[in-house]
Enzyme design. Sequence first.
Site, mmCIF file in Angstrom:
data_model
loop_
_atom_site.group_PDB
_atom_site.id
_atom_site.type_symbol
_atom_site.label_atom_id
_atom_site.label_comp_id
_atom_site.label_asym_id
_atom_site.label_seq_id
_atom_site.Cartn_x
_atom_site.Cartn_y
_atom_site.Cartn_z
ATOM 1 N N PHE A 141 0.865 -1.181 0.000
ATOM 2 C CA PHE A 141 0.000 0.000 0.000
ATOM 3 C C PHE A 141 0.898 1.225 0.000
ATOM 4 C CE2 PHE A 141 -2.709 3.153 2.180
ATOM 5 C CZ PHE A 141 -3.950 2.948 1.578
ATOM 6 N N THR A 144 2.584 6.788 1.987
ATOM 7 C CA THR A 144 3.628 7.617 2.590
ATOM 8 C C THR A 144 4.747 7.890 1.598
ATOM 9 O OG1 THR A 144 3.166 6.753 4.797
ATOM 10 C CG2 THR A 144 5.327 7.723 4.450
ATOM 11 N N PRO A 146 8.711 10.119 0.960
ATOM 12 C CA PRO A 146 9.873 10.588 1.717
ATOM 13 C C PRO A 146 9.653 11.928 2.412
ATOM 14 C CG PRO A 146 10.583 9.681 -0.381
ATOM 15 C CD PRO A 146 9.086 9.708 -0.411
ATOM 16 N N GLY A 149 4.464 12.319 5.148
ATOM 17 C CA GLY A 149 3.931 11.212 5.922
ATOM 18 C C GLY A 149 2.569 11.564 6.485
ATOM 19 N N TRP A 174 8.827 3.662 3.244
ATOM 20 C CA TRP A 174 8.429 2.889 4.418
ATOM 21 C C TRP A 174 7.234 1.990 4.100
ATOM 22 C CZ3 TRP A 174 12.364 2.948 7.349
ATOM 23 C CH2 TRP A 174 13.105 4.108 7.567
ATOM 24 N N LEU A 251 -6.759 3.281 5.998
ATOM 25 C CA LEU A 251 -5.932 3.423 7.196
ATOM 26 C C LEU A 251 -6.750 3.210 8.464
ATOM 27 C CD1 LEU A 251 -3.670 6.477 6.297
ATOM 28 C CD2 LEU A 251 -2.974 4.088 6.507
ATOM 29 N N ARG A 280 12.785 -16.043 39.332
ATOM 30 C CA ARG A 280 14.062 -15.388 39.597
ATOM 31 C C ARG A 280 14.159 -15.056 41.082
ATOM 32 N NH1 ARG A 280 19.347 -14.095 38.056
ATOM 33 N NH2 ARG A 280 19.831 -11.902 38.532
ATOM 34 N N GLU A 375 0.841 4.734 10.501
ATOM 35 C CA GLU A 375 -0.624 4.827 10.419
ATOM 36 C C GLU A 375 -1.192 5.824 11.426
ATOM 37 O OE1 GLU A 375 -2.666 1.117 9.872
ATOM 38 O OE2 GLU A 375 -0.889 0.213 8.997
ATOM 39 N N GLY A 376 -0.462 6.929 11.548
ATOM 40 C CA GLY A 376 -0.905 8.008 12.426
ATOM 41 C C GLY A 376 -0.047 8.120 13.663
#
Length: 396
Positions: A141, A144, A146, A149, A174, A251, A280, A375-376
Site C-alpha cells: 500500500f 507515505t 519521503p 507522511g 516505508w 488506514l 528469579r 498509520e498516524g
Amino acid sequence: MASSPKSPAFDPVDPLGIDDLLEPEDLAIRDTVRGWAADRVLPHIAQWYEKGELPGIRDLARELGSIGALGMSLEGYGCAGATAVQYGLACLELEAADSGIRSLVSVQGSLAMYAIHRFGSEEQKRAWLPRMAAGEVIGCFGLTEPDHGSDPANMRTHAERDGGDWVLNGRKMWITNGSVAGVAVVWAQTEDGIRGFLVPTDSPGFSAPEIKHKWSLRASVTSELVLDDVRLPADAVLPEATGLRGPLSCLSHARYGIVWGAMGAARSSFEAALEYATSREQFGRPIGGFQLTQAKLADMAVELHKGILLAHHLGRRMDAGRLRPEQVSFGKLNNVREAIDICRTARTILGANGISLEYPVMRHATNLESVLTYEGTVEMHQLVLGKALTGLDAFR
C-alpha cells in the site's frame, strides 16, 4: 435460602474474565492463529529479528492464507468473512509473536485487499482478491512519501493521462511488503484529485528497493517504491475512490487491527515478566514476592486488560456498523502508548536479561516504536480527538 453460585478461580491470564465475552467460534479462531504462530514464528523469530530478515515470507503468506487470516474480515472472493472481533483476536495473537508478522497481515488484508474490495471494480476484485486471500499474491500500500507522511494531501507522486493510459511518476517510502509484493496499491495526484492505482510490480519502470539498517520491525520487509514513467491501462485506477477519503478509510481499517495487535505485544511482555518474577530469586526469595515488583505487575495487568476491553468494545461497534474514525484514533493512541509502557516496565523486572533476545520484551518494545509512528503518529491522533472534542481544527 439458595446458596450463591461459586465464583470462578482467579485467572492471572484473564483476570477480568474477558473470555466470557467471546463465542466458541471466536475462541476457535484465536486458538488457530495462536497455534500457527507458536509453531511457525516463535521458534525462529529471535533469529529472524537479529539477522533483520523474514525468510520464506511467501511461504508464510500462503500458510496464513490457508488459515483464513488474509483479508479475513472481508466478504466473498475467497475471504473468510470473519467478524471484526475475530479479526482483532487474530491481530492480537500475531503481534504477540511479532509486530512484523501482524504488519504483513494488516497491510495485505486491511490496506491492499480492503482498498480493492471497497473501491475496486468487479473485474479488479475477481482478478486480485482470491489470489491475495490465498497468499499466492502479496500486496502493498503506497501512500507515505519521503517528504509527506502525516500530510498525504500534498503527495508528489502523480499520474497523468496519455491517450487511453495512465503514466505514474513518484516515490513512496516505508512500505511494508514492498519488495515481495505482486501488486501495489499506489495513491497519486491526478487532475481529478487523489486516485488509487493497482500497479503490478513487474510493470516497466517500477522498482522496490528494500530498506535496510532498521532497529525496529526487523523481521519485516520494508521498502521504497520507485515509479519512473510506469504506464498503466485505463482500468488500473480504482473507480470508486477519489480524494483522500479512499486511503484514509483504508488506514482507519488497519488502525483498528493495531488497537488489538499492540495488546498482543504487551501481553507477551507481561507474561514473560510474570514468569520471570516468580522464578528469579534475589535475597533468598522470588522477586515477585517484593512489593515494588508486585506493584509493577499489577499496573501492567490493569493497563493490558483495559486495553483488551477497549479493543473488544471497538470491535463490537465495528461489527454493528457504528465505529467512527475518532474512536479508532482513541484506541490506537491509548493501546500503543500503554503497550510500550508495559514493555518498558517488563524490561525492568527482567533486569539485564530484559535486553536479551532470549526473551521477547526488548524486541516488542523496539517494534512498538514503529507501531507508535505508522498509520498516524501520537500527535495526529491527539489532534483527531482534540478536533472531535472541541469542534476546532488544530491541524494547521
